[in-house]
Design a protein around this motif. Structure first.
Motif, PDB file in Angstrom:
ATOM      1  N   UNK A  67     -21.290 -15.390  16.143  1.00 31.35           N
ATOM      2  CA  UNK A  67     -21.860 -16.594  15.530  1.00 31.35           C
ATOM      3  C   UNK A  67     -21.526 -17.832  16.357  1.00 31.35           C
ATOM      4  N   UNK A  68     -20.263 -17.950  16.759  1.00 32.45           N
ATOM      5  CA  UNK A  68     -19.821 -19.118  17.530  1.00 32.45           C
ATOM      6  C   UNK A  68     -20.274 -19.053  18.985  1.00 32.45           C
ATOM      7  N   UNK A  69     -20.117 -17.883  19.615  1.00 34.36           N
ATOM      8  CA  UNK A  69     -20.394 -17.784  21.051  1.00 34.36           C
ATOM      9  C   UNK A  69     -21.893 -17.749  21.344  1.00 34.36           C
ATOM     10  N   UNK A  70     -22.674 -17.131  20.472  1.00 31.00           N
ATOM     11  CA  UNK A  70     -24.136 -17.186  20.648  1.00 31.00           C
ATOM     12  C   UNK A  70     -24.622 -18.624  20.528  1.00 31.00           C
ATOM     13  N   UNK A 105     -27.703 -23.934  26.754  1.00 31.35           N
ATOM     14  CA  UNK A 105     -28.795 -23.423  27.581  1.00 31.35           C
ATOM     15  C   UNK A 105     -28.317 -22.596  28.754  1.00 31.35           C
ATOM     16  N   UNK A 106     -27.082 -22.083  28.683  1.00 25.63           N
ATOM     17  CA  UNK A 106     -26.511 -21.291  29.762  1.00 25.63           C
ATOM     18  C   UNK A 106     -25.774 -20.088  29.187  1.00 25.63           C
ATOM     19  N   UNK A 107     -25.601 -19.062  30.036  1.00 25.27           N
ATOM     20  CA  UNK A 107     -24.841 -17.887  29.637  1.00 25.27           C
ATOM     21  C   UNK A 107     -25.685 -16.625  29.645  1.00 25.27           C
ATOM     22  N   UNK A 114     -21.823 -10.134  31.302  1.00 25.70           N
ATOM     23  CA  UNK A 114     -21.085 -11.273  31.843  1.00 25.70           C
ATOM     24  C   UNK A 114     -19.950 -11.657  30.929  1.00 25.70           C
ATOM     25  N   UNK A 115     -19.551 -12.917  31.031  1.00 24.51           N
ATOM     26  CA  UNK A 115     -18.445 -13.404  30.208  1.00 24.51           C
ATOM     27  C   UNK A 115     -18.823 -14.726  29.583  1.00 24.51           C
ATOM     28  N   UNK A 116     -18.314 -14.932  28.383  1.00 24.53           N
ATOM     29  CA  UNK A 116     -18.388 -16.224  27.712  1.00 24.53           C
ATOM     30  C   UNK A 116     -16.952 -16.584  27.357  1.00 24.53           C
ATOM     31  N   UNK A 117     -16.399 -17.530  28.098  1.00 21.35           N
ATOM     32  CA  UNK A 117     -14.981 -17.800  27.950  1.00 21.35           C
ATOM     33  C   UNK A 117     -14.195 -16.595  28.426  1.00 21.35           C
ATOM     34  N   UNK A 118     -13.288 -16.097  27.582  1.00 22.63           N
ATOM     35  CA  UNK A 118     -12.488 -14.926  27.948  1.00 22.63           C
ATOM     36  C   UNK A 118     -13.031 -13.651  27.313  1.00 22.63           C
ATOM     37  N   UNK A 119     -14.256 -13.690  26.786  1.00 22.53           N
ATOM     38  CA  UNK A 119     -14.854 -12.518  26.157  1.00 22.53           C
ATOM     39  C   UNK A 119     -15.944 -11.925  27.055  1.00 22.53           C
ATOM     40  N   UNK A 120     -15.994 -10.623  27.104  1.00 28.83           N
ATOM     41  CA  UNK A 120     -17.054  -9.926  27.822  1.00 28.83           C
ATOM     42  C   UNK A 120     -18.233  -9.743  26.872  1.00 28.83           C
ATOM     43  N   UNK A 125     -36.406 -10.547  21.359  1.00 26.21           N
ATOM     44  CA  UNK A 125     -35.245 -10.672  20.494  1.00 26.21           C
ATOM     45  C   UNK A 125     -34.078 -10.154  21.321  1.00 26.21           C
ATOM     46  N   UNK A 126     -32.963 -10.863  21.308  1.00 25.68           N
ATOM     47  CA  UNK A 126     -31.843 -10.508  22.183  1.00 25.68           C
ATOM     48  C   UNK A 126     -30.636 -10.113  21.341  1.00 25.68           C
ATOM     49  N   UNK A 127     -30.124  -8.927  21.621  1.00 29.10           N
ATOM     50  CA  UNK A 127     -28.916  -8.424  20.981  1.00 29.10           C
ATOM     51  C   UNK A 127     -27.731  -8.720  21.887  1.00 29.10           C
ATOM     52  N   UNK A 128     -26.701  -9.339  21.342  1.00 29.16           N
ATOM     53  CA  UNK A 128     -25.480  -9.605  22.108  1.00 29.16           C
ATOM     54  C   UNK A 128     -24.323  -8.834  21.494  1.00 29.16           C
TER      55      UNK A 128
END
Length: 222
Positions: free
Chosen positions: A46-49, A56-58, A72-78, A92-95
């Protein structure tokens, strides 16, 4: 329970099931493009998406823009971001967020569940009268069929498992910066010469997809 509520509940259950299958899973999200709206999320997704949507990046944004799987990575999370084919309106994008770099077993589990999640999301949008049209649903099903056919070709050529064949497709599409659905469709055409039950408005892949498909097929046939 009406169809929209049922579909939303199904999406949530599928996402929970997926996260439960992945050791170290910390969140799963689903967003609809091109509107860049979160459809469902669990855990840290919820927060990282939302952070990626806002900036507009990631990996999430890259996967939606290029319509190809991105790790890839978002902060320290893969994170693994997987777009599903929705025809011309956007994916539709699944993360999936992990506490470790994604392994083969992770990608195989995601591959198994993602088509179900994307289809359920399509049904929700269709029943709600938003984004998805009947002709787009038909194209989505056809694109997925071509991906499965391409996987079957690679499995037969290399005597490999479905997950290994899918990883080959994903790596080839990422390396050539080609949409996964375009590469799969091109491979089916390169090997078989035609598409079965092709709708009149389904577009043929660009030249780079054919070139990549030929190179991939030549490599697996060695």
């Amino acid at each position: 329970m009406d169809q929209v509520k049922f579909g939303a509940e199904l999406i949530s259950r599928l996402m929970d099931h997926l996260c439960g299958q992945l050791p170290g899973c910390e969140g799963v999200g689903l967003s609809v493009w091109p509107d860049a709206v979160q459809l469902r999320s669990a855990g840290i997704a919820a927060e990282l998406d939302q952070a990626q949507l806002d900036s507009g990046e990631g990996p999430l944004v890259e996967a939606s823009r290029d319509e190809r799987q991105v790790s890839g990575r978002v902060g320290d999370r893969h994170v693994v971001a997987v777009p599903g084919s929705w025809g011309d309106s956007g994916p539709v994008v699944l993360t999936v967020y992990l506490d470790h770099p994604p392994q083969m077993a992770d990608l195989q589990a995601i591959e198994e569940i993602e088509p179900l999640v994307a289809t359920a999301a399509a049904v929700v949008e269709f029943c709600a009268g938003e984004v998805m049209r009947a002709d787009e649903m038909v194209r989505m099903v056809q694109h997925r069929r071509y991906i499965e056919q391409a996987k079957g070709l690679l499995m037969g050529a290399r005597q490999s498992a479905p997950g290994d064949a899918f990883e080959l497709l994903v790596r080839a599409s990422q390396h050539a910066n080609v949409k996964l659905r375009d590469l799969a469709t091109a491979l089916v055409l390169v090997v078989g010469g035609e598409l079965e039950d092709k709708a009149d408005d389904v577009k043929f892949p660009p030249k780079i997809a054919y070139d990549t498909a030929r190179q991939l097929w030549a490599a697996v046939k060695v």
